[in-house]
Write a protein that holds these residues in place. Structure first.
Motif, PDB file in Angstrom:
ATOM      1  N   PRO A 116      34.502  28.959  25.044  1.00 26.15           N
ATOM      2  CA  PRO A 116      33.254  28.712  24.313  1.00 26.15           C
ATOM      3  C   PRO A 116      32.089  29.400  24.989  1.00 26.15           C
ATOM      4  O   PRO A 116      32.132  29.691  26.193  1.00 26.15           O
ATOM      5  N   PRO A 117      31.035  29.689  24.237  1.00 22.66           N
ATOM      6  CA  PRO A 117      29.883  30.373  24.838  1.00 22.66           C
ATOM      7  C   PRO A 117      29.177  29.487  25.848  1.00 22.66           C
ATOM      8  O   PRO A 117      29.118  28.266  25.710  1.00 22.66           O
ATOM      9  N   ASP A 130      34.439  31.771  14.702  1.00 17.98           N
ATOM     10  CA  ASP A 130      33.499  30.891  15.406  1.00 17.98           C
ATOM     11  C   ASP A 130      32.064  31.381  15.252  1.00 17.98           C
ATOM     12  O   ASP A 130      31.127  30.576  15.126  1.00 17.98           O
ATOM     13  N   ALA A 131      31.877  32.701  15.281  1.00 18.91           N
ATOM     14  CA  ALA A 131      30.528  33.231  15.058  1.00 18.91           C
ATOM     15  C   ALA A 131      30.039  32.899  13.661  1.00 18.91           C
ATOM     16  O   ALA A 131      28.868  32.543  13.461  1.00 18.91           O
ATOM     17  N   SER A 159      27.317  35.336  21.247  1.00 25.32           N
ATOM     18  CA  SER A 159      28.269  35.254  22.351  1.00 25.32           C
ATOM     19  C   SER A 159      29.704  35.419  21.846  1.00 25.32           C
ATOM     20  O   SER A 159      30.514  36.144  22.452  1.00 25.32           O
ATOM     21  N   PHE A 160      30.016  34.780  20.728  1.00 25.15           N
ATOM     22  CA  PHE A 160      31.349  34.937  20.150  1.00 25.15           C
ATOM     23  C   PHE A 160      31.590  36.388  19.707  1.00 25.15           C
ATOM     24  O   PHE A 160      32.702  36.900  19.813  1.00 25.15           O
ATOM     25  N   GLN A 217      40.174  33.081  25.230  1.00 27.25           N
ATOM     26  CA  GLN A 217      39.044  32.617  24.428  1.00 27.25           C
ATOM     27  C   GLN A 217      38.348  31.447  25.121  1.00 27.25           C
ATOM     28  O   GLN A 217      38.996  30.501  25.561  1.00 27.25           O
ATOM     29  N   ALA A 268      37.141  34.637  17.327  1.00 25.59           N
ATOM     30  CA  ALA A 268      35.739  34.859  17.702  1.00 25.59           C
ATOM     31  C   ALA A 268      34.888  35.120  16.465  1.00 25.59           C
ATOM     32  O   ALA A 268      33.763  34.610  16.346  1.00 25.59           O
ATOM     33  N   ARG A 274      32.755  38.414  22.581  1.00 28.15           N
ATOM     34  CA  ARG A 274      34.173  38.193  22.838  1.00 28.15           C
ATOM     35  C   ARG A 274      35.040  38.918  21.805  1.00 28.15           C
ATOM     36  O   ARG A 274      36.089  39.476  22.120  1.00 28.15           O
TER      37      ARG A 274
END
Length: 471
Positions: free
Chosen positions: A28-29, A146-147, A296-297, A26, A143, A300
């Motif tokens: 970060p973007p 976080d999104a 971006s998340f 994992q 992910a 992933r």
């Protein structure tokens, strides 16, 4: 018991190893460059420094404008809808984060049985706690969480954007109304002047000093002036009703406050920082940036769905059986199964989901950069319009003063019989056009200040607004 304890320890150790491996996947973007220019191309007003725009309305010295904006923000369905989106985004964030922790459920049951046999009737009761946990080895759930967090921040920024938009809309409508009222005063004064000229011309024509055609022309001019005044008054009434709809303030109250409150022209907004620094104050740009991070998340997360999934379950409970006058109580517990799910063949579904998430990310990046370009354009256009109104203002005032002097002189000459009615009407039309031009120029200038206020973000700042002011 030793065997069970050893199995549990091995299960926990395997879960920790896999979880640590997943953490390494994992990241970060990556930040996306906004593509803002290094400096503004249009000239900056007053060469000042960037001030806090959040209190710009309060700094205008117009209490009625502040009241209207406050009322409109409270009554706006757009802001209410933005608040609802925040609540939904918060729920999505909490739900996605909760999936990272084990789920715990309590169960209970009572069963009464009776058999047509020698066996006595019995009652079975049970109570248990059941736990399940999908270990996020490759970061798919993280992910998603976080999104959801990025979209939550985006929703809160858009709430501020809605407030800025409503404030700008009310201010534009308010300044349009004030200009309309000034134009109405000019048109009414012009109508009175035309009526007086028509009366004098009629008397002169009745005495035989002027031909009847001049009296007819004067009457036509007076009728035209009265019509213009009525038209302008109707336009102002329409503007008032628009403000009533925006602010929900009762129309009689608004009219009373308009009559009692003097008009205050908008004061300057100083913009002197680089575009990237100024655009950082725009909530819509911040929101678009958060959407890029969320996308971006999601890429992933879609990639992580192609890897194995690990889950662990467990339970602890207690049961009681009563039958034939006897009672038996037993406690149970279990750890497991530790299950691994390995995707082998899905017809290309997971790979297609990765491609779709990647395409959404690319779209979010393009939308973000297009938003930055549009924001730069809006600031530049507002600066150009301000510079234009500054340059034209002096010329418009000089022209108005000259046409006023010319009209007064022509009117005096007409009254003394030294000028024709046609000359007087030409001077009147020219003076009226200059009056309207000067007032409309001030209205254009007010609109440019409001546009610059909105284009610069309205005083929003991601470092404090996201943390405190959003619902």
């Amino acid at each position: 018991m030793t065997t069970i304890r050893g199995t549990a320890q091995r299960t926990l150790a395997a879960g920790i190893v896999l979880a640590l491996g997943g953490c390494a996947l994992q990241a970060p973007p990556a930040a996306v460059a906004p593509g803002a220019p290094a400096q503004w191309q249009a000239s900056l007003p007053h060469n000042g420094k960037l001030t806090d725009l959040a209190n710009w309305w309060q700094g205008q010295g117009d209490s009625l404008l502040v009241e209207l904006i406050t009322d409109a923000q409270q009554a706006s369905p757009t802001i209410a809808a933005a608040g609802t989106r925040i609540v939904q985004a918060r729920a999505d964030r909490i739900a996605s984060g909760a999936r990272l922790a084990p789920a715990l459920d309590a169960t209970g049951s009572v069963l009464r049985t009776s058999q047509q046999s020698a066996q006595p009737s019995g009652t079975t009761s049970q109570a248990a706690l059941q736990a399940s946990w999908e270990i996020d080895v490759f970061g798919a759930t993280r992910a998603t969480r976080d999104a959801a967090q990025e979209r939550y921040d985006s929703a809160r920024a858009l709430w501020h954007e809605a407030r800025v938009s409503v404030a700008a809309e009310v201010a534009n409508q308010y300044y349009a109304l004030r200009t309309c009222q000034q134009l109405q005063a000019v048109s009414e004064q012009d109508a009175v002047s035309r009526r007086d000229s028509a009366r004098l011309t009629q008397l002169s024509a009745g005495a035989g000093f002027q031909p009847p055609a001049n009296a007819a022309l004067a009457r036509a001019s007076a009728a035209d002036g009265a019509s213009r005044a009525i038209e302008q008054r109707a336009a102002c009434d329409v503007n008032i009703k628009a403000l009533v709809a925006l602010s929900s303030m009762p129309e009689p109250t608004l009219r009373q406050k308009l009559a009692a409150s003097p008009f205050v022209a908008p004061s300057p907004v100083a913009i002197a920082q680089l575009p990237a620094q100024t655009l950082a104050q725009r909530p819509d740009i911040y929101s678009a940036e958060r959407e890029v991070a969320a996308a971006s998340f999601e890429v992933r997360g879609a990639q992580a769905q192609r890897y194995p999934r690990l889950s662990l379950a467990g339970a602890i409970g207690k049961g009681n059986i009563r039958a034939g006058g006897s009672s038996i109580t037993a406690s149970t517990w279990s750890i497991g199964p530790l299950a691994v799910s390995l995707p082998i063949f899905d017809g290309g579904r997971r790979l297609a989901e990765v491609d779709a998430a990647t395409a959404r990310y690319a779209q979010a990046v393009l939308k973000y950069r297009a938003g930055v370009r549009q924001a730069v354009r809006e600031v530049e256009e507002a600066l150009v319009n301000l510079a234009s109104t500054d340059e034209r203002s002096g010329h418009a005032k000089a022209a108005l003063e000259g046409y006023r002097v010319s009209f007064v002189a022509t009117e005096d000459r007409y009254k003394n019989g030294l000028a024709s009615l046609i000359e007087l009407e030409d001077a009147r039309r020219t003076r009226l056009a200059a009056e309207n031009t000067a007032l409309n120029l001030e209205r254009e200038r007010s609109a440019a200040w409001v546009a610059l206020y909105r284009a610069a973000g309205g005083g929003w700042n991601s470092s404090n607004a996201i943390a405190h002011n959003a619902p």
